[in-house]
Design an enzyme around this catalytic site. Structure first.
Site, PDB file in Angstrom:
ATOM      1  N   LYS A 178       0.772  -1.338  -0.008  1.00  0.00           N
ATOM      2  CA  LYS A 178       0.009   0.031   0.030  1.00  0.00           C
ATOM      3  C   LYS A 178       0.783   1.065  -0.028  1.00  0.00           C
ATOM      4  O   LYS A 178       0.369   2.199  -0.503  1.00  0.00           O
ATOM      5  CB  LYS A 178      -1.111  -0.026   1.267  1.00  0.00           C
ATOM      6  CG  LYS A 178      -1.920  -1.086   1.094  1.00  0.00           C
ATOM      7  CD  LYS A 178      -3.366  -0.879   1.768  1.00  0.00           C
ATOM      8  CE  LYS A 178      -4.275  -1.693   1.652  1.00  0.00           C
ATOM      9  NZ  LYS A 178      -5.615  -1.514   2.237  1.00  0.00           N
ATOM     10  N   LYS A 192     -12.867  -5.195  -3.428  1.00  0.00           N
ATOM     11  CA  LYS A 192     -13.691  -3.986  -3.493  1.00  0.00           C
ATOM     12  C   LYS A 192     -12.753  -2.697  -3.967  1.00  0.00           C
ATOM     13  O   LYS A 192     -13.502  -1.680  -4.274  1.00  0.00           O
ATOM     14  CB  LYS A 192     -14.377  -3.656  -2.227  1.00  0.00           C
ATOM     15  CG  LYS A 192     -13.701  -3.640  -1.087  1.00  0.00           C
ATOM     16  CD  LYS A 192     -14.261  -3.365   0.124  1.00  0.00           C
ATOM     17  CE  LYS A 192     -14.027  -4.020   1.348  1.00  0.00           C
ATOM     18  NZ  LYS A 192     -12.829  -3.825   2.072  1.00  0.00           N
ATOM     19  N   LYS A 216      -7.789 -11.942  -7.139  1.00  0.00           N
ATOM     20  CA  LYS A 216      -8.846 -12.026  -6.244  1.00  0.00           C
ATOM     21  C   LYS A 216      -9.918 -10.798  -6.426  1.00  0.00           C
ATOM     22  O   LYS A 216      -9.263  -9.882  -6.660  1.00  0.00           O
ATOM     23  CB  LYS A 216      -8.167 -11.868  -4.622  1.00  0.00           C
ATOM     24  CG  LYS A 216      -9.348 -12.201  -3.612  1.00  0.00           C
ATOM     25  CD  LYS A 216      -8.588 -11.764  -2.251  1.00  0.00           C
ATOM     26  CE  LYS A 216      -8.694 -10.310  -1.947  1.00  0.00           C
ATOM     27  NZ  LYS A 216      -9.023 -10.001  -0.492  1.00  0.00           N
TER      28      LYS A 216
HETATM   29  P1  ATP Z   1      -9.642  -4.384  -0.255  1.00  0.00           P
HETATM   30  O1  ATP Z   1     -10.038  -4.034  -1.765  1.00  0.00           O
HETATM   31  O2  ATP Z   1     -10.056  -3.094   0.572  1.00  0.00           O
HETATM   32  O3  ATP Z   1      -8.247  -4.855   0.233  1.00  0.00           O
HETATM   33  P2  ATP Z   1     -10.989  -6.704  -0.233  1.00  0.00           P
HETATM   34  O4  ATP Z   1     -12.449  -6.705  -0.885  1.00  0.00           O
HETATM   35  O5  ATP Z   1      -9.927  -7.468  -0.747  1.00  0.00           O
HETATM   36  O6  ATP Z   1     -10.624  -5.129   0.324  1.00  0.00           O
HETATM   37  P3  ATP Z   1     -11.053  -7.423   2.664  1.00  0.00           P
HETATM   38  O7  ATP Z   1     -11.714  -6.014   3.459  1.00  0.00           O
HETATM   39  O8  ATP Z   1      -9.570  -6.835   2.777  1.00  0.00           O
HETATM   40  O9  ATP Z   1     -11.469  -7.243   1.290  1.00  0.00           O
HETATM   41  O10 ATP Z   1     -11.599  -8.592   3.528  1.00  0.00           O
HETATM   42  C1  ATP Z   1     -12.469  -8.699   4.397  1.00  0.00           C
HETATM   43  C2  ATP Z   1     -12.965 -10.117   4.368  1.00  0.00           C
HETATM   44  O11 ATP Z   1     -13.318 -10.518   3.099  1.00  0.00           O
HETATM   45  C3  ATP Z   1     -11.629 -10.977   4.767  1.00  0.00           C
HETATM   46  O12 ATP Z   1     -12.018 -11.905   5.617  1.00  0.00           O
HETATM   47  C4  ATP Z   1     -11.290 -11.585   3.216  1.00  0.00           C
HETATM   48  O13 ATP Z   1     -10.567 -12.933   3.432  1.00  0.00           O
HETATM   49  C5  ATP Z   1     -12.757 -11.635   2.728  1.00  0.00           C
HETATM   50  N1  ATP Z   1     -12.580 -11.683   1.071  1.00  0.00           N
HETATM   51  C6  ATP Z   1     -12.355 -10.573   0.613  1.00  0.00           C
HETATM   52  N2  ATP Z   1     -12.247 -10.507  -0.582  1.00  0.00           N
HETATM   53  C7  ATP Z   1     -12.513 -11.825  -0.966  1.00  0.00           C
HETATM   54  C8  ATP Z   1     -12.695 -12.808  -2.087  1.00  0.00           C
HETATM   55  N3  ATP Z   1     -12.386 -12.332  -3.230  1.00  0.00           N
HETATM   56  N4  ATP Z   1     -12.851 -14.150  -1.834  1.00  0.00           N
HETATM   57  C9  ATP Z   1     -13.001 -14.407  -0.637  1.00  0.00           C
HETATM   58  N5  ATP Z   1     -13.086 -13.900   0.350  1.00  0.00           N
HETATM   59  C10 ATP Z   1     -12.595 -12.393   0.407  1.00  0.00           C
END
Ligand code: ATP
Ligand code: LTN
Length: 359
Positions: free
Chosen positions: A141, A227, A224
């Protein structure tokens, strides 16, 4: 010493997961606390739902759970204030709509419980620059932050440690990318316990659900679904309308072949659609593939969209209802913060006494 990693199946929910580190109970137990949180940096996605929230719902009968939205973590990168407020409330409405029961689990907003930042300060004083510098998420980041890297990005994992240690959490379900932060939490807890006695902090284990889907980006299926992805066509937001959901699935990237097979290496796009179906319907990928014998990618895309819609329609309805009525949600959050503060204040008092604050 490498911490032990133990694969466990929860006997009640049959969720498989890797319970990392497996700590012996220490003097600050008894605890049956499970805790997790999501950053309301944007709207929640299908990945958040299938990879996190759906599992919380299944585990909430077994544990005393705390689930919250970490708005203070969210501002480590710039947010639009109104969008942050809205995303925070929507995230909590989504937890409830997905089945997290506010009677059984404690739901709240991180910034409503000032003990988080109070403990964070203390933990900051026991954290080393070197160990924070090694955090992979910080490296990633900060590389995107240009010259002016917010200090909050550096101390982000310390706030996360405070989130966890305040509630004597034993189990912390997170994604693989957060394992390093839980490991730091354990190191900090152990460091303070060594200085002030084992009664101070419970050492948490992280829990990585292996049955939970890892939902991939619909446009770049080797990445992955996230968001914060730049191209929103690859991310399915839980509150997307029907037309958008159908469009995103129809345009999902697959490959130039035509046979529907479950092969993540050769056919990541197709495998992703199969796994989304599997996570929702609890049908094995093999069985799903069997049902598609002789069918085309188009069928798989549209039917996956339909299956997702069947889950999201009632969820969206409930979220809208909670957001419109507001009073019910606000009551849940006020009550949640009060309950959380009771626990947090007890832990903080213990820490103040230990480090020598005059109380
Ligand atoms: P950012 O884009 O802000 O990094 P993110 O969408 O990757 O966010 P996080 O807020 O880091 O999500 O994750 C919150 C929870 O959701 C965590 O437990 C993470 O493992 C789960 N999660 C997020 N994206 C996925 C995905 N694509 N598949 C499965 N689990 C997910
Ligand atoms: N850093 C986590 C969110 C988070 C969290 C926590 C998760 C903040 N505090 C405490 C579990 C426990 C993330 O980005 N997914």
């Amino acid at each position: 010493m490498t911490p032990p990693v133990v694969s466990v199946e929860d006997p009640d929910t049959h969720l498989y997961g890797t319970r990392c580190f497996m700590t012996q109970a220490n003097a600050a137990t008894p605890t049956n606390v499970m805790l997790s949180a999501i950053q309301p940096t944007s709207q929640l996605t299908l990945g958040n739902y299938l990879g996190a929230i759906q599992n919380w719902v299944q585990l909430q009968d077994k544990y005393n759970c705390y689930f919250f939205a970490v708005d203070q973590h969210a501002i480590t990168v710039r947010q639009n204030p109104e969008a942050l407020r809205q995303a925070t409330l929507t995230a909590l409405a989504t937890y409830v709509a997905a089945g997290v029961d506010p009677q059984r689990s404690t739901l709240f907003v991180q910034s409503h419980v000032p003990e988080h930042t109070q403990l964070c300060w203390i933990l900051n004083c026991y954290s080393y620059m070197g160990e924070l510098n090694r955090m992979t998420q910080y490296k990633d980041k900060s590389a995107k932050s240009g010259e002016n890297i917010p200090a909050g990005l550096f101390t982000y994992p310390v706030l996360m440690a405070a989130d966890i240690l305040l509630y004597d959490a034993k189990l912390v379900p997170v994604g693989q990318d957060q394992k390093q932060h839980v490991e730091l939490t354990r190191n900090l807890a152990q460091r303070l316990n060594n200085l002030y006695g084992d009664h101070l902090f419970v050492i948490p284990d992280c829990y990585i659900g292996s049955k939970a889907a890892k939902v991939m980006d619909l446009q770049q299926p080797t990445r992955k679904m996230s968001k914060s992805a730049e191209n929103t066509m690859g991310t399915l937001f839980l509150m997307d309308d029907e037309k958008t959901i159908l469009k995103k699935f129809k345009k999902a990237v697959t490959d130039s072949d035509t046979v529907i097979e479950w092969d993540k290496e050769r056919k990541p796009g197709v495998a992703n659609l199969i796994e989304i179906q599997s996570a929702i319907t609890h049908t094995s990928p093999e069985e799903i593939v069997h049902n598609y014998t002789g069918k085309m990618y188009g069928h798989l895309k549209v039917e996956t969209a339909e299956i997702v819609l069947q889950t999201l329609r009632p969820l969206q309805q409930k979220v809208h209802q909670l957001m419109e009525e507001r009073t019910e949600l606000e009551k849940i959050l006020r009550h949640g913060a009060e309950k959380a503060r009771e626990h947090a204040a007890t832990t903080l008092k213990r820490v103040h006494d230990a480090v020598g604050f005059y109380t």
